[in-house]
Scaffold this active site. Sequence first.
Site, short mmCIF file in Angstrom:
data_model
loop_
_atom_site.label_atom_id
_atom_site.label_comp_id
_atom_site.label_asym_id
_atom_site.label_seq_id
_atom_site.Cartn_x
_atom_site.Cartn_y
_atom_site.Cartn_z
N GLU A 110 -31.59 -42.24 17.06
CA GLU A 110 -32.95 -42.23 16.54
C GLU A 110 -33.88 -42.78 17.61
OE1 GLU A 110 -34.24 -45.52 14.33
OE2 GLU A 110 -32.23 -46.34 14.19
N ARG A 180 -40.48 -55.09 19.19
CA ARG A 180 -40.45 -54.23 18.00
C ARG A 180 -40.08 -55.00 16.73
NH1 ARG A 180 -34.84 -50.71 19.03
NH2 ARG A 180 -33.67 -52.49 19.77
N ARG A 208 -29.70 -34.90 -2.04
CA ARG A 208 -30.98 -35.58 -1.80
C ARG A 208 -32.17 -34.94 -2.51
NH1 ARG A 208 -29.51 -40.62 -0.33
NH2 ARG A 208 -27.94 -40.54 1.30
C1 LIG Z 1 -28.57 -41.01 -5.05
C2 LIG Z 1 -27.80 -41.62 -3.91
C3 LIG Z 1 -27.65 -43.00 -3.84
C4 LIG Z 1 -26.95 -43.58 -2.77
N1 LIG Z 1 -26.84 -44.93 -2.69
C5 LIG Z 1 -26.19 -45.50 -1.65
C6 LIG Z 1 -26.07 -46.90 -1.52
O1 LIG Z 1 -26.56 -47.66 -2.35
N2 LIG Z 1 -25.42 -47.42 -0.44
C7 LIG Z 1 -24.85 -46.61 0.50
O2 LIG Z 1 -24.25 -47.11 1.45
N3 LIG Z 1 -24.93 -45.27 0.41
C8 LIG Z 1 -25.58 -44.69 -0.64
N4 LIG Z 1 -25.68 -43.33 -0.71
C9 LIG Z 1 -25.11 -42.53 0.37
C10 LIG Z 1 -23.78 -41.87 -0.04
O3 LIG Z 1 -22.79 -42.85 -0.29
C11 LIG Z 1 -23.30 -40.93 1.08
O4 LIG Z 1 -22.98 -41.67 2.23
C12 LIG Z 1 -24.34 -39.91 1.48
O5 LIG Z 1 -24.88 -39.29 0.33
C13 LIG Z 1 -23.73 -38.85 2.37
O6 LIG Z 1 -22.84 -38.09 1.58
P1 LIG Z 1 -21.36 -37.80 2.06
O7 LIG Z 1 -20.64 -39.04 2.35
O8 LIG Z 1 -20.80 -36.85 1.05
O9 LIG Z 1 -21.71 -37.02 3.44
P2 LIG Z 1 -20.83 -36.87 4.73
O10 LIG Z 1 -20.42 -38.16 5.30
O11 LIG Z 1 -21.63 -35.97 5.59
O12 LIG Z 1 -19.55 -36.16 4.20
C14 LIG Z 1 -19.62 -34.83 3.72
C15 LIG Z 1 -18.36 -34.52 2.94
O13 LIG Z 1 -17.27 -34.47 3.85
C16 LIG Z 1 -16.12 -34.96 3.21
N5 LIG Z 1 -15.62 -36.10 3.96
C17 LIG Z 1 -16.32 -37.01 4.65
N6 LIG Z 1 -15.52 -37.88 5.25
C18 LIG Z 1 -14.28 -37.56 4.91
C19 LIG Z 1 -13.02 -38.11 5.19
N7 LIG Z 1 -12.89 -39.19 5.97
N8 LIG Z 1 -11.93 -37.53 4.65
C20 LIG Z 1 -12.06 -36.43 3.88
N9 LIG Z 1 -13.23 -35.86 3.57
C21 LIG Z 1 -14.33 -36.39 4.09
C22 LIG Z 1 -16.49 -35.36 1.80
O14 LIG Z 1 -16.21 -34.29 0.93
C23 LIG Z 1 -17.97 -35.55 1.88
O15 LIG Z 1 -18.64 -35.37 0.65
C24 LIG Z 1 -26.37 -42.75 -1.77
C25 LIG Z 1 -26.50 -41.37 -1.87
C26 LIG Z 1 -27.21 -40.80 -2.91
C27 LIG Z 1 -27.38 -39.30 -2.96
#
Ligand SMILES: Cc1cc2nc3c(=O)[nH]c(=O)nc-3n(C[C@H](O)[C@H](O)[C@H](O)COP(=O)(O)OP(=O)(O)OC[C@H]3O[C@@H](n4cnc5c(N)ncnc54)[C@H](O)[C@@H]3O)c2cc1C
Length: 238
Positions: A110, A180, A208
């Site tokens: 970033e 900053r 999102r």
């Molecule tokens: C409404 C909302 C509230 C949230 N609140 C919080 C919060 O309070 N605190 C916080 O820290 N985060 C929070 N998040 C973030 C959330 O926990 C996720 O990190 C974020 O939405 C990204 O999603 P993801 O992990 O599915 O995405 P990515 O990391 O891009 O992963 C995409 C997909 O790949 C797969 N994947 C990823 N890693 C692996 C692995 N190692 N092994 C196997 N499969 C894998 C899974 O299917 C995953 O869904 C929030 C998200 C939302 C939408």
Amino acid sequence: MESQVLQRRIDVLDHGYVLLTDSMGSDLSVVNAARVSYDKASQVFDVKDERLLAFLRRENHTAPFRHAIVSLECYAPLLVKNQWFKHLVGGVHHDDMEFPGIDPFFAWNESSRRYVTEEEQFYIPTEWRSKPENSKQGSGLPLSEATGAMFTADLATHTKKGLSMYKYAMKCGVAPEQARLFLPAYSLYVRWRWTTSLQGAMHFINLREHSTAQEEIRVYASAVKELVGQIFPKSIGE
Ligand SMILES: Cc1cc2nc3c(=O)[nH]c(=O)nc-3n(C[C@H](O)[C@H](O)[C@H](O)COP(=O)(O)OP(=O)(O)OC[C@H]3O[C@@H](n4cnc5c(N)ncnc54)[C@H](O)[C@@H]3O)c2cc1C
């Protein structure tokens, strides 16, 4: 890609935007990736392709959606960026201002203001939401206009003060990486590039744009959906 004029940029919040910078593939790339095991490919997207695409989406056959790519430039407050950067898999967040020339497939960054001193911009909302009754919701009903106006003015004053201290510290010779600390960080706009697979973009939009996500990132997700939907209308859907 069809020869339509693409909308490249959608403005979001008070100063932010999402800009479509590049893309690879189309809805046809998705279905043709799925059909490769039958050694078949369509030239023109037709009703059979539409059915196959719907099947892939419904049954969570995600790999074909990873043969298409989009690149977006995003300008958003840090609080939005922090949520966006949690989307790690199948995409990279890249800022060519901080590390020019770095391969975007091996890093995500970033604009940290450690090296760059582009004009400071802050998100100052004009509408404020109440604390929710259910802590799992981010916020509740809008606060009254008068209360909102008071907090808008307070935040503007706070921001101005932080910014002037930041500038003063730099004028006195403090390194930008420390100066900053004076900037009100959550509202500070940052710019970056996000290159992601179509699947990554769809996953981001699903999570999102949802009503449980914070309003400020929901509007960015809608912008992403609109821009990406121009290139992959059938994959993104309504
Ligand atoms: C409404 C909302 C509230 C949230 N609140 C919080 C919060 O309070 N605190 C916080 O820290 N985060 C929070 N998040 C973030 C959330 O926990 C996720 O990190 C974020 O939405 C990204 O999603 P993801 O992990 O599915 O995405 P990515 O990391 O891009 O992963 C995409 C997909 O790949 C797969 N994947 C990823 N890693 C692996 C692995 N190692 N092994 C196997 N499969 C894998 C899974 O299917 C995953 O869904 C929030 C998200 C939302 C939408």
